[in-house]
Enzyme design. Structure first.
Site, mmCIF file in Angstrom:
data_model
loop_
_atom_site.group_PDB
_atom_site.id
_atom_site.type_symbol
_atom_site.label_atom_id
_atom_site.label_comp_id
_atom_site.label_asym_id
_atom_site.label_seq_id
_atom_site.Cartn_x
_atom_site.Cartn_y
_atom_site.Cartn_z
ATOM 1 N N ARG A 17 33.337 51.982 11.227
ATOM 2 C CA ARG A 17 32.178 51.189 11.656
ATOM 3 C C ARG A 17 32.233 50.825 13.127
ATOM 4 N NH1 ARG A 17 31.926 46.542 7.242
ATOM 5 N NH2 ARG A 17 34.125 47.100 6.971
ATOM 6 N N GLN A 77 50.366 54.390 5.597
ATOM 7 C CA GLN A 77 49.515 54.325 4.405
ATOM 8 C C GLN A 77 48.700 55.618 4.368
ATOM 9 O OE1 GLN A 77 46.561 51.242 4.430
ATOM 10 N NE2 GLN A 77 45.999 51.546 2.290
ATOM 11 N N GLY A 143 35.288 36.681 -0.358
ATOM 12 C CA GLY A 143 35.846 36.249 -1.631
ATOM 13 C C GLY A 143 35.923 34.733 -1.684
ATOM 14 N N TYR A 351 39.696 44.815 54.414
ATOM 15 C CA TYR A 351 40.600 45.397 53.424
ATOM 16 C C TYR A 351 42.026 45.290 53.939
ATOM 17 C CZ TYR A 351 43.298 48.743 50.744
ATOM 18 O OH TYR A 351 44.270 49.317 49.966
ATOM 19 N N ALA A 365 36.867 39.861 61.099
ATOM 20 C CA ALA A 365 35.937 40.535 60.199
ATOM 21 C C ALA A 365 35.947 42.039 60.411
ATOM 22 C CB ALA A 365 34.526 39.995 60.420
ATOM 23 N N TYR A 372 46.616 54.864 53.689
ATOM 24 C CA TYR A 372 46.726 56.090 52.893
ATOM 25 C C TYR A 372 46.459 57.301 53.773
ATOM 26 C CZ TYR A 372 45.884 59.216 48.864
ATOM 27 O OH TYR A 372 45.932 60.228 47.941
ATOM 28 N N ARG A 425 40.710 51.223 72.248
ATOM 29 C CA ARG A 425 39.312 51.649 72.140
ATOM 30 C C ARG A 425 38.890 52.358 73.416
ATOM 31 N NH1 ARG A 425 37.550 45.345 72.281
ATOM 32 N NH2 ARG A 425 37.559 45.023 74.524
#
Length: 454
Positions: A17, A77, A143, A351, A365, A372, A425
């Protein structure tokens, strides 16, 4: 002398189900398989040994159920002929001899140790069977527990119940403690003479009584005995677990502005005087110390946040993130496998991955640690009291010394010594008077494009 107890954990459900490709007991509640919740409650109730009755995904179920404080035997079982038949799959283990037998279901992840302890105590007090039941306003197909003068007379399955018995609201939760010395004889006396042609574990009550024994019922809340057969029931159990854990945390001193929007994992640790704003999600492995603020729409997993720190809004702390005291990770920031030093600020649009950021350092910011290279991850180390200007890219492996300053917009590929200023830069050039010429050129291009479109 401490009594010996064997728990029989029925975990052979097929997930029919659930419409699932895996065993239903492997589906998670609060970030871990529901079977693991059950095993935790067994251990907390003082059970030291369990027989795990498995079917589908047997190896995965056994792995999910494993605990260092429980000795677990796995039995298969092979046929589905009812709960009584399922328990007898562990007959060889039961025959080794235990004072008590405790039967539980692998898909009741909200069960707490308390009713398990009460059922075992009832058997220790001389009762042969102790069933765990609950009161409900909607007994439906459950039951019914038929109790007279404090004694459990019978458990009647709904399909076999009379109209008077169907009016009973004290229902069977399915969990049961049994006198271990008599358990096998009782179990082997169960027949399948009923409407479904199955071997009901519930018949043990009348079997024990017919042998001169006594049965009782102990009570638990309806919520903690809820089983899971469908995805809708899984979601309902998740909601119940979340509500219960949120209440526990708030009672311990945690503030939640909109509790229903906060989602916790099974192992989330939050100290007192923490404020959690709306729509915060905790994955596994999070520890939050005192006086922390978790602002709205933040997601934390595998993270440690020390006292006085601030997270978010809209922040993501991934595994290995460690914010030291009074550190700040602000809006639209992601931190992974990184130390953010005491009082350091990573305020926005940043990040920081595979890195160490020193105390009181400011990360501007748009800064990213380029960790990586397409194959391997590399470390970025930033000292204390440093300043990283906005929109900088720190290409790892690289180190920024204490008190160093990185100019905005820099790409840093070499180490920066302490107290140095780094520019990485292109040099700015000026062309006086060229702006009107460029604007005219661009306007002519636009006009020509529109002319062609017309």
């Amino acid at each position: 002398m401490q009594r010996s107890c064997l728990a029989i954990v029925l975990a052979a459900g097929e997930s029919t189900r659930m419409r699932s490709s895996v065993s239903k007991v492997l589906h998670p509640i609060a970030g871990r398989p529901m079977i693991a919740h059950v095993m935790e409650s067994l251990a907390a109730a003082g059970v030291g040994e369990a027989a795990l009755v498995v079917g589908r995904d047997a190896e995965a179920v056994a792995r999910a159920a494993a605990r260092p404080d429980l000795r677990i035997h796995t039995v298969e079982q092979t046929e589905r002929l009812g709960t009584g038949h399922a328990v007898l799959a562990a007959a060889e283990i039961i025959a080794r001899g235990y004072d008590d037998l405790l039967v539980v279901f692998g898909d009741t992840p909200l069960v707490t140790p308390q009713p398990l302890k009460e059922a075992l105590a009832a058997v220790a007090a001389g009762n042969d069977v102790a069933t765990i039941g609950f009161e409900t306003s909607r007994p439906g197909g459950y039951g019914r527990l038929i109790v007279r003068d404090g004694e459990l007379i019978a458990i009647r399955e709904a399909k076999d119940a009379t109209a008077a018995e169907l009016a009973i609201t004290f229902c069977n939760g399915g969990l049961m403690a049994i006198d271990g010395r008599k358990a096998l004889d009782f179990l082997r006396a169960i027949t399948n003479q009923n409407a479904k042609g199955e071997y009901y574990l519930t018949d043990l009550v009348e079997i024990a009584r017919s042998a001169g024994g006594r049965a009782v019922a102990v009570r638990a809340s309806e919520a903690e005995l809820g089983g899971c057969n469908t995805r809708a029931e899984l979601a309902h159990l998740e909601a119940l677990w979340q509500a219960r854990r949120r209440d526990e945390l708030m009672l311990s001193g945690v503030s939640m502005i909109a509790p229903d929007t906060v989602y916790l994992a099974f192992d989330t640790e939050i100290a007192g005087d923490v404020l959690i704003e709306p729509n915060v999600v905790f994955g596994p492995g999070v520890r939050i110390e005192r006086d922390v603020v978790i602002h709205a729409f933040s997601h934390l997993e595998g993270a440690h946040v020390e006292s006085g720190a601030s997270v978010g809004p809209y922040a993501r702390l991934r595994p290995g993130a460690h914010l030291h005291a009074k550190a700040k990770v602000g809006n639209f920031c992601e931190v992974k496998q990184a130390e953010i030093g005491a009082g350091a600020k990573v305020n926005h649009l940043t990040y920081i991955g595979d890195a160490v950021v020193g105390a009181e350092t400011n990360i501007g910011a748009g800064t990213i640690t380029c960790n990586y290279d397409g194959v391997n991850k590399h470390m970025t180390r930033i000292g204390a009291h440093a300043f990283i200007g906005s929109n900088s890219a720190l290409v790892a492996p690289v180190a920024i010394g204490d008190g160093a300053l990185v100019a905005s917009g820099s790409v840093i590929t070499e180490d920066v010594p302490a107290d140095a200023v780094a520019f990485g830069r292109a040099r700015q050039e000026l062309k006086p008077g060229r702006a009107p010429i460029l604007r005219a050129r661009y306007q002519a291009m636009k006009a020509e494009r529109q002319k062609r479109q017309d």
